[in-house]
Write a protein that holds these residues in place. Structure first.
Motif, PDB file in Angstrom:
ATOM      1  N   LEU A  28      71.397  35.838  29.497  1.00 38.29           N
ATOM      2  CA  LEU A  28      70.745  36.203  28.236  1.00 38.29           C
ATOM      3  C   LEU A  28      69.447  36.963  28.487  1.00 38.29           C
ATOM      4  O   LEU A  28      69.139  37.950  27.802  1.00 38.29           O
ATOM      5  CB  LEU A  28      70.470  34.948  27.411  1.00 38.29           C
ATOM      6  CG  LEU A  28      71.690  34.178  26.890  1.00 38.29           C
ATOM      7  CD1 LEU A  28      71.259  32.879  26.215  1.00 38.29           C
ATOM      8  CD2 LEU A  28      72.491  35.017  25.918  1.00 38.29           C
ATOM      9  N   LYS A  29      68.691  36.525  29.469  1.00 39.60           N
ATOM     10  CA  LYS A  29      67.442  37.211  29.811  1.00 39.60           C
ATOM     11  C   LYS A  29      67.708  38.640  30.257  1.00 39.60           C
ATOM     12  O   LYS A  29      66.994  39.575  29.860  1.00 39.60           O
ATOM     13  CB  LYS A  29      66.709  36.453  30.935  1.00 39.60           C
ATOM     14  CG  LYS A  29      66.163  35.095  30.543  1.00 39.60           C
ATOM     15  CD  LYS A  29      65.534  34.418  31.754  1.00 39.60           C
ATOM     16  CE  LYS A  29      65.203  32.976  31.475  1.00 39.60           C
ATOM     17  NZ  LYS A  29      64.669  32.276  32.677  1.00 39.60           N
ATOM     18  N   HIS A  30      68.711  38.816  31.089  1.00 37.28           N
ATOM     19  CA  HIS A  30      69.029  40.156  31.585  1.00 37.28           C
ATOM     20  C   HIS A  30      69.402  41.088  30.437  1.00 37.28           C
ATOM     21  O   HIS A  30      68.934  42.230  30.378  1.00 37.28           O
ATOM     22  CB  HIS A  30      70.179  40.084  32.593  1.00 37.28           C
ATOM     23  CG  HIS A  30      69.819  39.381  33.857  1.00 37.28           C
ATOM     24  ND1 HIS A  30      70.763  38.843  34.709  1.00 37.28           N
ATOM     25  CD2 HIS A  30      68.611  39.118  34.429  1.00 37.28           C
ATOM     26  CE1 HIS A  30      70.155  38.286  35.737  1.00 37.28           C
ATOM     27  NE2 HIS A  30      68.858  38.435  35.591  1.00 37.28           N
ATOM     28  N   VAL A  31      70.241  40.603  29.526  1.00 43.08           N
ATOM     29  CA  VAL A  31      70.678  41.445  28.411  1.00 43.08           C
ATOM     30  C   VAL A  31      69.487  41.867  27.564  1.00 43.08           C
ATOM     31  O   VAL A  31      69.329  43.053  27.222  1.00 43.08           O
ATOM     32  CB  VAL A  31      71.707  40.697  27.540  1.00 43.08           C
ATOM     33  CG1 VAL A  31      71.976  41.460  26.243  1.00 43.08           C
ATOM     34  CG2 VAL A  31      73.005  40.491  28.308  1.00 43.08           C
ATOM     35  N   LEU A  32      68.620  40.928  27.215  1.00 39.99           N
ATOM     36  CA  LEU A  32      67.473  41.243  26.357  1.00 39.99           C
ATOM     37  C   LEU A  32      66.464  42.120  27.082  1.00 39.99           C
ATOM     38  O   LEU A  32      65.831  42.985  26.465  1.00 39.99           O
ATOM     39  CB  LEU A  32      66.816  39.949  25.876  1.00 39.99           C
ATOM     40  CG  LEU A  32      67.683  39.094  24.938  1.00 39.99           C
ATOM     41  CD1 LEU A  32      67.017  37.758  24.653  1.00 39.99           C
ATOM     42  CD2 LEU A  32      67.970  39.835  23.644  1.00 39.99           C
ATOM     43  N   ALA A  33      66.300  41.920  28.393  1.00 40.32           N
ATOM     44  CA  ALA A  33      65.367  42.749  29.158  1.00 40.32           C
ATOM     45  C   ALA A  33      65.867  44.185  29.253  1.00 40.32           C
ATOM     46  O   ALA A  33      65.090  45.142  29.086  1.00 40.32           O
ATOM     47  CB  ALA A  33      65.169  42.163  30.556  1.00 40.32           C
ATOM     48  N   VAL A  34      67.147  44.367  29.519  1.00 39.84           N
ATOM     49  CA  VAL A  34      67.716  45.714  29.586  1.00 39.84           C
ATOM     50  C   VAL A  34      67.598  46.397  28.228  1.00 39.84           C
ATOM     51  O   VAL A  34      67.233  47.575  28.134  1.00 39.84           O
ATOM     52  CB  VAL A  34      69.181  45.664  30.055  1.00 39.84           C
ATOM     53  CG1 VAL A  34      69.844  47.027  29.906  1.00 39.84           C
ATOM     54  CG2 VAL A  34      69.256  45.203  31.510  1.00 39.84           C
ATOM     55  N   PHE A  35      67.884  45.650  27.165  1.00 36.78           N
ATOM     56  CA  PHE A  35      67.762  46.236  25.831  1.00 36.78           C
ATOM     57  C   PHE A  35      66.324  46.672  25.568  1.00 36.78           C
ATOM     58  O   PHE A  35      66.090  47.762  25.023  1.00 36.78           O
ATOM     59  CB  PHE A  35      68.190  45.226  24.769  1.00 36.78           C
ATOM     60  CG  PHE A  35      68.003  45.716  23.362  1.00 36.78           C
ATOM     61  CD1 PHE A  35      68.978  46.484  22.747  1.00 36.78           C
ATOM     62  CD2 PHE A  35      66.846  45.422  22.646  1.00 36.78           C
ATOM     63  CE1 PHE A  35      68.807  46.958  21.454  1.00 36.78           C
ATOM     64  CE2 PHE A  35      66.665  45.886  21.358  1.00 36.78           C
ATOM     65  CZ  PHE A  35      67.652  46.652  20.753  1.00 36.78           C
ATOM     66  N   ALA A  36      65.367  45.829  25.920  1.00 33.68           N
ATOM     67  CA  ALA A  36      63.961  46.159  25.680  1.00 33.68           C
ATOM     68  C   ALA A  36      63.546  47.417  26.434  1.00 33.68           C
ATOM     69  O   ALA A  36      62.804  48.252  25.910  1.00 33.68           O
ATOM     70  CB  ALA A  36      63.074  44.979  26.082  1.00 33.68           C
TER      71      ALA A  36
END
Length: 435
Positions: free
Chosen positions: A242-250
């Motif tokens: 979940l962290k990776h997905v949100l970080a990439v999106f940001a």
């Protein structure tokens, strides 16, 4: 003059809550700020579900091959298995009929058998309607996400190491393998103490603050579910994904970056994809969730941008649309909320809309609500607004009897209700003539 109660609401299909079973706290809550959206704690009242929709019966395991059903199998399981077979048939076609798929989804989606994972990907356009393209499309998208992680989630030290390695291929005098640049090769913009806007270190420190916020929010995501929280290895892996997905999106969306609450929208997608019956697809839940998250958020992202709050696409405009829909279908209730008690939608609808109702219902019910959102031919936003309006109408008796304090408490802690009932009322609102 107030308009009379619509005739269709007098049907016994829409009974009111029994007020004797609900205690109202006489302390008003403040409006929920954008930076702090707490989880909801619903009441215990339950409306009787209408007979025509079945989404809550225990699902039976499904396969792609028909098998003889034991005579002792309960009727609800048979009905659920039958619907599961119809989904499998629709999703197995070489060219999937979206209209048929939406019609089946409106009847309810079984909770097992791997249906919802594939269904959501098709409805969100992540999987094309032509099944022959699935394998190549999945390979391409998953590789693309891997490239995003490789390029965007590197620290400046790793960037420097790779830059040195690249330079070393052209210059044999470089310090290949040391991981450090020569002092003479470190420009001002690459220095860790540089405050320049182009400094990779300055950008890294800004990203670190975003990552801290993401990390805090991920740890608060559905704390009652072992899937998301806890000390088990699987829970920790899920949190990292979940962290990776949100970080990439940001990183890919610097104009909006990460806003608190996005984790709640990502969570259902990742949960459904991670629990895919196909182990290979389940292992790829992270990249699949990323692209579906981007697609879903594309219709709601302006709600997370504070600079657009007062624009025609901002959250205030969307909440105004909700009140207009309520006024069109139930002016008496609208007048009581907006004029008499002055319970404005920003006090309750902000969370409903921005978090797509994930905090107003239990997790399983939220998945069924999302089935309706994703399959609505009018789009998720239109479906969401009808659902929010239906939520108000379902408790209209209590709202009409309440004042500012009691209504605010009620709407900020929406009581438990039958999701079947809610979805049917929202469907009814779609075809009702304006009063």
């Amino acid at each position: 003059m107030n308009r009379s109660v619509p005739d269709w609401m007098k049907s016994s299909l829409w009974p009111s809550f029994d007020d004797r079973h609900h205690a109202i706290v006489d302390t008003a809550e403040t409006p929920t700020p954008r930076s702090s959206i707490p989880p909801n704690q619903p009441d215990t009242a339950v409306l009787p579900p209408p007979p025509q929709r079945v989404v809550s019966s225990p699902p039976a395991p499904l396969s792609h091959h028909a098998s003889e059903t034991p005579r002792s199998t309960p009727a609800p399981l048979l009905e659920d298995a039958s619907r599961g077979d119809r989904f499998h048939a629709a999703l197995s076609k070489r060219n999937i009929d979206l209209a048929e798929l939406r019609m089946l989804t409106a009847e309810g989606v079984p909770d097992s058998g791997g249906i919802r994972s594939v269904l959501w990907k098709v409805l969100l356009g992540y999987l094309p309607t032509n099944r022959d393209l699935w394998a190549e499309e999945l390979r391409r998208k998953r590789a693309q996400y891997g490239s995003f992680k490789e390029e965007l989630l590197l620290s400046p030290s790793e960037l420097a190491r790779r830059l040195e390695k690249f330079n070393g291929m052209e210059n044999e005098d470089s310090c290949a393998g040391s991981g450090l640049l020569h002092r003479s090769e470190i420009t001002h913009g690459e220095h860790p103490l540089s405050l320049g806007e182009t400094s990779i270190w300055n950008k890294f420190f800004q990203d670190t603050e975003i990552m801290k916020q993401i990390d805090r929010d991920i740890k608060r995501t559905h704390p009652d579910m072992d899937f998301f929280c806890g000390d088990s290895p699987s829970a920790k892996l899920n949190q990292e994904a979940l962290k990776h997905v949100l970080a990439v999106f940001a990183k890919l969306n610097p104009g909006i970056q990460y806003v608190q609450g996005m984790n709640e929208i990502l969570a259902p997608l990742f949960y459904v994809f991670r629990n895919d019956a196909d182990e290979q697809n389940a292992a790829q839940a992270e990249p699949d969730s990323f692209f579906c998250f981007v697609t879903l958020l594309s219709g709601f992202r302006d709600h997370f941008c504070q600079q657009l709050d007062n624009s025609t696409v901002g959250i205030r405009s969307t909440m105004s649309r909700l009140t207009q829909i309520l006024r069109e279908h139930d002016e008496e209730l609208w007048r009581h909320l907006e004029i008499t008690t002055k319970v404005n939608p920003q006090f309750y609808a902000f969370r409903w809309i921005t978090l797509l109702l994930t905090q107003e219902f239990n997790f399983t019910d939220s998945l069924h609500i999302w089935d309706a959102l994703l399959s609505d031919p009018d789009g998720p936003l239109e479906s969401l607004l009808r659902l929010c309006c239906a939520m108000l109408i379902l408790i209209r008796k209590r709202l009409l009897a309440g004042d500012f304090t009691s209504n605010l408490k009620l709407l900020q802690n929406y009581p438990s209700t039958s999701v079947n009932h809610l979805l049917d009322l929202a469907d009814k609102l779609r075809g009702l003539p304006i009063l």
